[in-house]
Design an enzyme around this catalytic site. Structure first.
Site, PDB file in Angstrom:
ATOM      1  N   ILE A  13     -22.792 -14.175 -80.523  1.00  0.00           N
ATOM      2  CA  ILE A  13     -23.508 -15.458 -80.462  1.00  0.00           C
ATOM      3  C   ILE A  13     -24.230 -15.583 -79.128  1.00  0.00           C
ATOM      4  O   ILE A  13     -23.598 -15.513 -78.061  1.00  0.00           O
ATOM      5  CB  ILE A  13     -22.522 -16.645 -80.602  1.00  0.00           C
ATOM      6  N   ASP A  66     -29.322 -12.628 -69.333  1.00  0.00           N
ATOM      7  CA  ASP A  66     -30.463 -13.545 -69.363  1.00  0.00           C
ATOM      8  C   ASP A  66     -31.457 -13.004 -70.392  1.00  0.00           C
ATOM      9  O   ASP A  66     -32.071 -11.948 -70.178  1.00  0.00           O
ATOM     10  CB  ASP A  66     -31.102 -13.613 -67.967  1.00  0.00           C
ATOM     11  N   ASN A  93     -28.912 -18.050 -81.163  1.00  0.00           N
ATOM     12  CA  ASN A  93     -28.891 -19.496 -80.944  1.00  0.00           C
ATOM     13  C   ASN A  93     -29.514 -19.916 -79.616  1.00  0.00           C
ATOM     14  O   ASN A  93     -30.024 -21.026 -79.493  1.00  0.00           O
ATOM     15  CB  ASN A  93     -27.428 -19.964 -81.007  1.00  0.00           C
ATOM     16  N   TYR A 158     -42.849 -25.191 -78.456  1.00  0.00           N
ATOM     17  CA  TYR A 158     -41.542 -25.253 -79.116  1.00  0.00           C
ATOM     18  C   TYR A 158     -41.655 -25.239 -80.650  1.00  0.00           C
ATOM     19  O   TYR A 158     -41.015 -24.428 -81.311  1.00  0.00           O
ATOM     20  CB  TYR A 158     -40.776 -26.498 -78.645  1.00  0.00           C
ATOM     21  N   LYS A 162     -40.375 -22.375 -83.306  1.00  0.00           N
ATOM     22  CA  LYS A 162     -39.404 -22.640 -84.380  1.00  0.00           C
ATOM     23  C   LYS A 162     -40.013 -22.351 -85.770  1.00  0.00           C
ATOM     24  O   LYS A 162     -39.314 -21.902 -86.671  1.00  0.00           O
ATOM     25  CB  LYS A 162     -38.886 -24.080 -84.287  1.00  0.00           C
TER      26      LYS A 162
HETATM   27  N1  LIG Z   1     -29.971 -30.080 -79.625  1.00  0.00           N
HETATM   28  C1  LIG Z   1     -30.936 -30.307 -80.487  1.00  0.00           C
HETATM   29  O1  LIG Z   1     -31.327 -31.465 -80.704  1.00  0.00           O
HETATM   30  C2  LIG Z   1     -31.539 -29.150 -81.258  1.00  0.00           C
HETATM   31  C3  LIG Z   1     -32.273 -29.445 -82.427  1.00  0.00           C
HETATM   32  C4  LIG Z   1     -32.826 -28.404 -83.167  1.00  0.00           C
HETATM   33  C5  LIG Z   1     -32.656 -27.091 -82.750  1.00  0.00           C
HETATM   34  N2  LIG Z   1     -31.946 -26.831 -81.615  1.00  0.00           N
HETATM   35  C6  LIG Z   1     -31.811 -25.415 -81.219  1.00  0.00           C
HETATM   36  O2  LIG Z   1     -30.451 -25.078 -81.161  1.00  0.00           O
HETATM   37  C7  LIG Z   1     -30.253 -24.021 -80.228  1.00  0.00           C
HETATM   38  C8  LIG Z   1     -29.120 -24.359 -79.297  1.00  0.00           C
HETATM   39  O3  LIG Z   1     -29.487 -25.487 -78.532  1.00  0.00           O
HETATM   40  P1  LIG Z   1     -28.424 -26.564 -78.018  1.00  0.00           P
HETATM   41  O4  LIG Z   1     -28.854 -27.881 -78.540  1.00  0.00           O
HETATM   42  O5  LIG Z   1     -27.050 -26.117 -78.250  1.00  0.00           O
HETATM   43  O6  LIG Z   1     -28.809 -26.552 -76.452  1.00  0.00           O
HETATM   44  P2  LIG Z   1     -27.909 -26.353 -75.133  1.00  0.00           P
HETATM   45  O7  LIG Z   1     -26.665 -27.173 -75.213  1.00  0.00           O
HETATM   46  O8  LIG Z   1     -28.839 -26.580 -73.987  1.00  0.00           O
HETATM   47  O9  LIG Z   1     -27.497 -24.804 -75.202  1.00  0.00           O
HETATM   48  C9  LIG Z   1     -28.468 -23.795 -75.033  1.00  0.00           C
HETATM   49  C10 LIG Z   1     -27.775 -22.461 -74.858  1.00  0.00           C
HETATM   50  O10 LIG Z   1     -28.784 -21.457 -74.697  1.00  0.00           O
HETATM   51  C11 LIG Z   1     -28.451 -20.662 -73.557  1.00  0.00           C
HETATM   52  N3  LIG Z   1     -29.633 -20.134 -72.933  1.00  0.00           N
HETATM   53  C12 LIG Z   1     -30.751 -20.794 -72.528  1.00  0.00           C
HETATM   54  N4  LIG Z   1     -31.599 -19.953 -71.938  1.00  0.00           N
HETATM   55  C13 LIG Z   1     -31.018 -18.727 -71.949  1.00  0.00           C
HETATM   56  C14 LIG Z   1     -31.392 -17.444 -71.452  1.00  0.00           C
HETATM   57  N5  LIG Z   1     -32.554 -17.246 -70.791  1.00  0.00           N
HETATM   58  N6  LIG Z   1     -30.553 -16.398 -71.640  1.00  0.00           N
HETATM   59  C15 LIG Z   1     -29.374 -16.569 -72.282  1.00  0.00           C
HETATM   60  N7  LIG Z   1     -28.963 -17.763 -72.772  1.00  0.00           N
HETATM   61  C16 LIG Z   1     -29.774 -18.825 -72.589  1.00  0.00           C
HETATM   62  C17 LIG Z   1     -27.689 -21.634 -72.623  1.00  0.00           C
HETATM   63  O11 LIG Z   1     -26.788 -20.912 -71.782  1.00  0.00           O
HETATM   64  P3  LIG Z   1     -26.951 -20.634 -70.215  1.00  0.00           P
HETATM   65  O12 LIG Z   1     -27.669 -21.823 -69.632  1.00  0.00           O
HETATM   66  O13 LIG Z   1     -25.530 -20.494 -69.752  1.00  0.00           O
HETATM   67  O14 LIG Z   1     -27.720 -19.364 -70.152  1.00  0.00           O
HETATM   68  C18 LIG Z   1     -26.875 -22.442 -73.643  1.00  0.00           C
HETATM   69  O15 LIG Z   1     -25.692 -21.766 -73.963  1.00  0.00           O
HETATM   70  C19 LIG Z   1     -31.604 -23.812 -79.537  1.00  0.00           C
HETATM   71  O16 LIG Z   1     -32.257 -22.699 -80.109  1.00  0.00           O
HETATM   72  C20 LIG Z   1     -32.358 -25.101 -79.847  1.00  0.00           C
HETATM   73  O17 LIG Z   1     -33.751 -24.894 -79.861  1.00  0.00           O
HETATM   74  C21 LIG Z   1     -31.375 -27.821 -80.862  1.00  0.00           C
END
Ligand SMILES: NC(=O)c1ccc[n+]([C@@H]2O[C@H](COP(=O)([O-])OP(=O)(O)OC[C@H]3O[C@@H](n4cnc5c(N)ncnc54)[C@H](OP(=O)(O)O)[C@@H]3O)[C@@H](O)[C@H]2O)c1
Length: 265
Positions: A13, A66, A93, A158, A162
Site C-alpha cells: 500500500i 518518495d 493510494n 488534480y 484522477k
Molecule cells: N480525502 C479526500 O477527500 C479524498 C477524496 C478523493 C480521493 N482521495 C485520494 O485518496 C488518496 C489518499 O488520500 P488521503 O485522503 O488519505 O490523504 P492523506 O491523509 O493526506 O494521505 C496521503 C498519503 O500519501 C502519501 N504521500 C504523499 N506524497 C507522497 C510521496 N511523494 N511519496 C510517497 N507517499 C506520499 C502520504 O505519506 P507521507 O506524507 O508520509 O509521504 C500519506 O500517507 C489520494 O490519492 C487522494 O487523492 C482523497
C-alpha cells in the site's frame, strides 16, 4: 478469494502513513493479509507496523520511499524481491492535491505531482502485475476520486490526474481479468484524512456539512469489498454514487459553466 492462493497473502500500500492508506492497511490486515507500508514518513509507518502486528498478528513491513522520485517504483519492487515477498495485492493510494494556479506554479512542482499521481502508479502496476498474472491471482486498487467526473478546478491538474487513473484502471482491469486479477478504481468523495491539511483547504472544507463526509475506515471497507468482488469502478457512499452519476451525465458546456462558478477551493 482464490482458494489456490498460498497463505499468507501480502498487500503493498502506498501512502500508508495516513488517511485512507492507513485505513486500508488495517482493512487488509484484518482479512489476514501481511502489509508492505510505503510512504515518506518512517515514524508513522513504524507506528502502524506495531499496530498491525499487535491488533491482527500479521506481518508489516515499513518502507520509506518518495514516489516523486522516478526510480522509486523500481526500488520498491527490488526491495520486495530481496525480502522474498510475493505481492498479491497492490494499492496505489499515495496522493495529494495542489492548491495553486497552473502558470504560477513551478514546473518542478507539477513534474513531481504527475510522477506521484500517475507515472509511479502506472509503473508499480507494470512492475507487480506480471507476477500476479503468472500466479493467476491479483488484486489492484487505484485511488481515483469523484473529482474524475466533477467540473475542473481552475488550472488544476488534480481532476485530470484522477480522470486518468479512472480510465487507466478500467483498461487494466479488462486486460488482467482473464488472468485472475481484479483492478478497481476506487472513487471517494470528501473523506476525513490529512488530505485537506496538506492542500491547505481545511478552513473552507470544514464549513461543509457532515453528511457530505465519510471516514477513511468506511472508504477502506468499501474499497476492499469492491476489489474482492471484482468491481472495475467503485464510488464510495450512496451520496457520492448519486453525485457522480449526475456529474457524468452533465453536458460539457454545463460542466464548464459550473466550473466557472466554483469558489469553494
Ligand atoms: N480525502 C479526500 O477527500 C479524498 C477524496 C478523493 C480521493 N482521495 C485520494 O485518496 C488518496 C489518499 O488520500 P488521503 O485522503 O488519505 O490523504 P492523506 O491523509 O493526506 O494521505 C496521503 C498519503 O500519501 C502519501 N504521500 C504523499 N506524497 C507522497 C510521496 N511523494 N511519496 C510517497 N507517499 C506520499 C502520504 O505519506 P507521507 O506524507 O508520509 O509521504 C500519506 O500517507 C489520494 O490519492 C487522494 O487523492 C482523497
Amino acid at each position: 478469494m482464490n482458494p489456490a492462493a498460498d497463505l499468507p497473502r501480502t498487500v503493498l500500500i502506498t501512502g500508508a502513513s495516513a488517511g485512507i492508506g492507513k485505513a486500508l492497511a488495517h482493512e487488509f490486515a484484518c482479512h489476514e493479509f501481511d502489509v508492505v507500508l510505503v510512504a515518506r514518513r518512517g515514524d508513522k509507518l513504524q507506528q502502524l507496523e506495531a499496530e498491525i502486528k499487535q491488533q491482527y498478528g500479521q506481518m508489516a513491513y515499513p518502507l520509506v520511499e518518495d514516489l516523486a522520485d522516478p526510480d522509486s517504483p523500481q526500488r520498491i519492487h527490488d526491495w520486495c524481491r530481496q525480502q522474498g515477498l510475493t505481492v498479491d495485492a497492490l494499492v496505489n493510494n499515495a496522493g495529494y492535491a495542489l492548491h495553486s494556479d497552473f502558470v504560477a506554479t513551478e514546473w518542478n512542482t507539477h513534474r513531481d505531482f504527475i510522477q506521484v499521481m500517475m507515472t509511479s502508479l502506472v509503473h508499480l502496476c507494470h512492475l507487480f502485475a506480471p507476477a500476479m498474472q503468472d500466479r493467476g491471482y491479483g488484486r489492484i486498487i487505484n485511488l481515483a476520486s469523484i473529482a474524475a467526473w466533477s467540473p475542473q478546478l481552475k488550472g488544476n491538474l488534480y481532476g485530470a490526474a484522477k480522470s486518468f487513473v479512472l480510465d487507466f484502471s478500467q483498461a487494466l482491469d479488462l486486460e488482467l481479468r482473464p488472468h485472475g486479477i481484479h483492478c478497481t478504481a476506487l472513487c471517494p468523495g470528501f473523506t476525513f484524512s490529512e488530505f485537506h491539511d496538506v492542500m491547505g483547504t481545511r478552513g473552507s472544507v470544514s464549513k461543509l456539512p457532515r453528511f457530505l463526509w465519510m471516514t477513511a475506515e468506511e472508504v477502506a471497507r468499501e474499497g476492499f469489498e469492491a476489489v474482492m468482488e471484482g468491481k472495475p469502478v467503485h464510488v464510495t457512499g450512496r451520496l457520492n454514487q448519486g453525485l457522480s452519476q449526475v456529474m457524468a451525465a452533465l453536458p460539457a458546456s454545463l460542466k464548464h459553466y459550473l466550473a466557472k462558478q466554483q469558489k469553494l477551493m
